[in-house]
Design a protein around this motif. Structure first.
Motif, PDB file in Angstrom:
ATOM      1  N   VAL A   1    -138.728  38.194 -80.320  1.00  9.67           N
ATOM      2  CA  VAL A   1    -138.147  38.177 -78.984  1.00  9.67           C
ATOM      3  C   VAL A   1    -139.119  37.553 -77.987  1.00  9.67           C
ATOM      4  O   VAL A   1    -138.761  36.682 -77.213  1.00  9.67           O
ATOM      5  CB  VAL A   1    -137.783  39.611 -78.543  1.00  9.67           C
ATOM      6  N   THR A   2    -140.376  37.986 -78.004  1.00  8.85           N
ATOM      7  CA  THR A   2    -141.335  37.498 -77.019  1.00  8.85           C
ATOM      8  C   THR A   2    -141.580  36.005 -77.162  1.00  8.85           C
ATOM      9  O   THR A   2    -141.875  35.331 -76.189  1.00  8.85           O
ATOM     10  CB  THR A   2    -142.680  38.237 -77.136  1.00  8.85           C
ATOM     11  N   GLY A   3    -141.458  35.484 -78.345  1.00  9.18           N
ATOM     12  CA  GLY A   3    -141.701  34.061 -78.571  1.00  9.18           C
ATOM     13  C   GLY A   3    -140.762  33.168 -77.784  1.00  9.18           C
ATOM     14  O   GLY A   3    -141.151  32.093 -77.341  1.00  9.18           O
ATOM     15  N   VAL A   4    -139.541  33.622 -77.585  1.00 10.62           N
ATOM     16  CA  VAL A   4    -138.548  32.782 -76.913  1.00 10.62           C
ATOM     17  C   VAL A   4    -138.958  32.528 -75.460  1.00 10.62           C
ATOM     18  O   VAL A   4    -139.008  31.384 -75.004  1.00 10.62           O
ATOM     19  CB  VAL A   4    -137.158  33.449 -76.967  1.00 10.62           C
ATOM     20  N   GLY A   5    -139.284  33.599 -74.716  1.00 10.37           N
ATOM     21  CA  GLY A   5    -139.670  33.458 -73.315  1.00 10.37           C
ATOM     22  C   GLY A   5    -140.907  32.597 -73.162  1.00 10.37           C
ATOM     23  O   GLY A   5    -140.977  31.719 -72.284  1.00 10.37           O
ATOM     24  N   ALA A   6    -141.882  32.828 -74.027  1.00 16.16           N
ATOM     25  CA  ALA A   6    -143.130  32.073 -73.950  1.00 16.16           C
ATOM     26  C   ALA A   6    -142.892  30.592 -74.220  1.00 16.16           C
ATOM     27  O   ALA A   6    -143.466  29.719 -73.570  1.00 16.16           O
ATOM     28  CB  ALA A   6    -144.132  32.637 -74.955  1.00 16.16           C
ATOM     29  N   ALA A   7    -142.004  30.302 -75.169  1.00 22.53           N
ATOM     30  CA  ALA A   7    -141.711  28.907 -75.511  1.00 22.53           C
ATOM     31  C   ALA A   7    -141.045  28.200 -74.343  1.00 22.53           C
ATOM     32  O   ALA A   7    -141.354  27.039 -74.044  1.00 22.53           O
ATOM     33  CB  ALA A   7    -140.813  28.854 -76.751  1.00 22.53           C
ATOM     34  N   ILE A   8    -140.127  28.913 -73.665  1.00 21.04           N
ATOM     35  CA  ILE A   8    -139.460  28.299 -72.508  1.00 21.04           C
ATOM     36  C   ILE A   8    -140.478  28.057 -71.390  1.00 21.04           C
ATOM     37  O   ILE A   8    -140.516  26.989 -70.772  1.00 21.04           O
ATOM     38  CB  ILE A   8    -138.308  29.207 -72.011  1.00 21.04           C
ATOM     39  N   ALA A   9    -141.367  29.048 -71.152  1.00 17.65           N
ATOM     40  CA  ALA A   9    -142.388  28.895 -70.115  1.00 17.65           C
ATOM     41  C   ALA A   9    -143.309  27.728 -70.439  1.00 17.65           C
ATOM     42  O   ALA A   9    -143.689  26.952 -69.544  1.00 17.65           O
ATOM     43  CB  ALA A   9    -143.185  30.192 -69.986  1.00 17.65           C
ATOM     44  N   ASN A  10    -143.659  27.560 -71.706  1.00 16.05           N
ATOM     45  CA  ASN A  10    -144.505  26.436 -72.111  1.00 16.05           C
ATOM     46  C   ASN A  10    -143.784  25.108 -71.920  1.00 16.05           C
ATOM     47  O   ASN A  10    -144.405  24.106 -71.536  1.00 16.05           O
ATOM     48  CB  ASN A  10    -144.935  26.581 -73.575  1.00 16.05           C
ATOM     49  N   ALA A  11    -142.465  25.113 -72.201  1.00 15.99           N
ATOM     50  CA  ALA A  11    -141.701  23.878 -72.024  1.00 15.99           C
ATOM     51  C   ALA A  11    -141.678  23.476 -70.552  1.00 15.99           C
ATOM     52  O   ALA A  11    -141.801  22.293 -70.216  1.00 15.99           O
ATOM     53  CB  ALA A  11    -140.277  24.072 -72.557  1.00 15.99           C
ATOM     54  N   VAL A  12    -141.537  24.479 -69.672  1.00 16.03           N
ATOM     55  CA  VAL A  12    -141.570  24.201 -68.230  1.00 16.03           C
ATOM     56  C   VAL A  12    -142.941  23.658 -67.842  1.00 16.03           C
ATOM     57  O   VAL A  12    -143.068  22.672 -67.096  1.00 16.03           O
ATOM     58  CB  VAL A  12    -141.231  25.480 -67.422  1.00 16.03           C
ATOM     59  N   PHE A  13    -144.006  24.267 -68.378  1.00 19.94           N
ATOM     60  CA  PHE A  13    -145.372  23.816 -68.128  1.00 19.94           C
ATOM     61  C   PHE A  13    -145.545  22.358 -68.566  1.00 19.94           C
ATOM     62  O   PHE A  13    -146.109  21.528 -67.847  1.00 19.94           O
ATOM     63  CB  PHE A  13    -146.349  24.738 -68.863  1.00 19.94           C
ATOM     64  N   ASN A  14    -145.014  22.045 -69.779  1.00 16.81           N
ATOM     65  CA  ASN A  14    -145.144  20.680 -70.286  1.00 16.81           C
ATOM     66  C   ASN A  14    -144.438  19.680 -69.385  1.00 16.81           C
ATOM     67  O   ASN A  14    -144.903  18.562 -69.185  1.00 16.81           O
ATOM     68  CB  ASN A  14    -144.563  20.572 -71.704  1.00 16.81           C
ATOM     69  N   ALA A  15    -143.298  20.074 -68.843  1.00 15.75           N
ATOM     70  CA  ALA A  15    -142.502  19.142 -68.034  1.00 15.75           C
ATOM     71  C   ALA A  15    -143.026  19.023 -66.612  1.00 15.75           C
ATOM     72  O   ALA A  15    -142.941  17.965 -66.000  1.00 15.75           O
ATOM     73  CB  ALA A  15    -141.048  19.619 -68.010  1.00 15.75           C
ATOM     74  N   VAL A  16    -143.583  20.124 -66.073  1.00 16.06           N
ATOM     75  CA  VAL A  16    -143.946  20.175 -64.653  1.00 16.06           C
ATOM     76  C   VAL A  16    -145.448  20.012 -64.445  1.00 16.06           C
ATOM     77  O   VAL A  16    -145.890  19.382 -63.495  1.00 16.06           O
ATOM     78  CB  VAL A  16    -143.453  21.500 -64.032  1.00 16.06           C
ATOM     79  N   GLY A  17    -146.225  20.621 -65.340  1.00 22.38           N
ATOM     80  CA  GLY A  17    -147.674  20.521 -65.217  1.00 22.38           C
ATOM     81  C   GLY A  17    -148.308  21.733 -64.561  1.00 22.38           C
ATOM     82  O   GLY A  17    -149.522  21.794 -64.402  1.00 22.38           O
TER      83      GLY A  17
END
Lengths: 382, 131
Positions: free
Chosen positions: A334-350
């Motif tokens: 479960v925790t992996g999903v939220g972290a992955a989305i947050a990382n994807a936002v980080f990758n896109a936004v910086g």
């Protein structure tokens, strides 16, 4: 909730009289005035010809545990114990198993408009849609439901006969004729006439020097209906099969006696090649209705038998990024999903996401240099 | 989930055993008229736990607890049924091995996946009972 009434039949004549009354249904066969017939004949006894007579109200547990069944008809005990759960086998009866209805999802959904079994003439919504657990042999355009029973597959292989009693007296139905193929009249599932009750199931004397087996393939290791099951009973002499019976479960609305495979194998050698040829002889023409066969709805909660022993290992290395230094504590899936989305936002936004729920990025959040750095790390696989 | 224990003085319908586990959701109250019904509330109290309740705590046989009454009641009946010789699909010699417990408890789903702890608790109580 519908109002209902309940009575317990003390004898077969009582049961036949009460279940024939308008609005009355037998309980143990299926639900209103319920007439409980589970207290009727539940005896298992040897017959004069060396066979076995099993009372219709006998529970599955009692049949599977009976010494004569275990010794002489092991395929029947094995089929019963492959079905349902221990607490359901304590309640389920032989006649209830013969009478049980399909597990077709479209039949079970009371709001379904297109089900020829519930509403004759309304069509079959299973065609062209989600069709797991549906018929693969002898399709009917009216209905592609399957018979879910395990015990009936073994009873068909054993050439059992069904003793029924009704307004016109008693009669015997060969097991192969008890369940009907849907054809154009899928509401007529069984050969029982209105007012008739199953009294007993009789087994012929067991063949000597016989080998039998029951195999079941299902979505999980236990407590699931068959995707396909098979009961095989055969006699070998000089490495040749002299007699055999093959019956499949879960693929059509009744136990499927594989007569073509039996004919192809009878008298032949017991080789892998011959077995393969028998399979082609039987299933050369497999019915393939259009539709999907696998969706996320196939997800099954695992049972005790699905889950292996789990060994828990502890790491002594602290994780400096977490306040407590702990590594990987929590429900990882479960925790992996939220972290992955947050990382994807980080990758896109910086900009690192530091709050939940994740806010929509503002103009000032975009960091082109950081995005370029992230792309570099991503290419390196970090 | 219930355990149904027949009253010795009541007529025994069908071929019911003295103690057997059944599904409460498939049972009308009228059907067990004249019999003794045991639920989780009848097994033990907070200050006097049933051995299996204590073992579930000791072995972490639960997370959210939703399925726990439904695991403990049939486990108690299962130990009794094994003693009575009721077979499972695995049972050759009716020995209460780990696989036997897993198969015969598979009618009770645990969405948290506490199965390992549950099986450990049952095996512990089974060995204590046998000893």
């Amino acid at each position: 909730m519908k109002p209902l009434a309940y009575s317990r039949a003390a004898s077969l004549p009582d049961a036949l009289r009460d279940t024939r009354t308008e609005g009355h249904r037998p309980l143990g066969g299926g639900p209103l005035q319920l007439v409980d017939v589970t207290g009727l004949s539940a005896d298992i006894g040897a017959t004069a010809d060396g066979g076995l007579m099993i009372g219709g109200a006998t529970t599955n547990s009692a049949v599977a545990g009976h010494p004569l069944v275990r010794a002489r008809y092991p395929v029947l005990a094995r089929a019963i114990l492959s079905g349902a759960s221990a607490q359901i086998r304590n309640m389920a009866t032989v006649d209830g198993n013969l009478m049980q209805r399909t597990r077709c999802l479209y039949f079970q959904d009371v709001k379904t408009t297109g089900c020829n079994q519930r509403h004759p003439g309304s069509g079959c919504d299973a065609h062209g849609r989600f069709r797991r657990h549906h018929a693969i042999v002898v399709g009917s355009t009216a209905c592609i439901a399957t018979h879910p029973s395990d015990i009936c597959v073994a009873l068909a292989a054993l050439d059992a006969v069904v003793h029924v009693s009704g307004p016109a007296g008693t009669r015997i139905i060969a097991f192969g004729e008890f369940h009907r193929l849907p054809g154009d009249t899928p509401t007529l599932e069984k050969a029982l006439q209105p007012g008739e009750l199953i009294v007993a199931v009789a087994l012929p004397p067991p063949t000597t020097e016989v080998v039998s087996a029951y195999r079941k393939v299902r979505d999980r290791a236990s407590y699931a209906f068959a995707l396909v099951s098979v009961a095989v009973i055969f006699t070998m002499r000089d490495r040749h099969i002299t007699d055999l019976r093959i019956v499949f479960g879960g693929i059509i609305p009744k136990p499927w006696r594989a007569l073509r495979a039996e004919a192809a194998r009878r008298g032949g050698p017991a080789s892998d090649q011959a077995i393969h040829a028998a399979g082609i002889a039987e299933f050369g023409q497999v019915y393939r209705p259009a539709g999907r066969s696998a969706t996320p709805a196939d997800y099954h909660t695992p049972t005790h038998l699905d889950v292996p022993e789990i060994e828990v290992m502890w790491t002594a290395i602290a994780d400096p990024r977490s306040a407590l230094g702990a590594c990987g504590i929590g429900e990882i899936g479960v925790t992996g999903v939220g972290a992955a989305i947050a990382n994807a936002v980080f990758n896109a936004v910086g900009t690192r996401v530091r709050e939940l729920p994740i806010p929509a990025p503002r103009q000032t959040d975009f960091q082109p240099a950081a995005i370029a750095r992230r792309r570099h790390f991503i290419q390196l696989g970090i | 989930m219930t355990i149904c224990v027949n009253d010795a003085n009541a007529p025994v319908p069908g071929n019911a055993r003295v103690c057997k586990r059944i599904l409460s959701c498939l049972t009308l109250a009228a059907q067990v008229d004249g019999r003794t019904v045991t639920t989780i509330e009848g097994l033990g109290r907070a200050d006097a736990r049933h051995p299996l309740q204590a073992a579930f705590i000791a072995h972490d046989g639960l997370q959210c607890g939703c399925c726990t009454p439904g695991q403990i009641c049939p486990a108690v009946a299962m130990l009794k049924q094994v003693a009575d010789g009721v077979p499972s699909v695995f049972a050759g010699d009716l020995a209460l091995a780990r696989d036997e417990v897993r198969e015969t408890m598979s009618g009770n789903l645990c969405r948290c996946g506490a199965y390992n702890g549950i099986v450990a608790a049952i095996l512990e109580v089974a060995s204590e009972t046998a000893a």
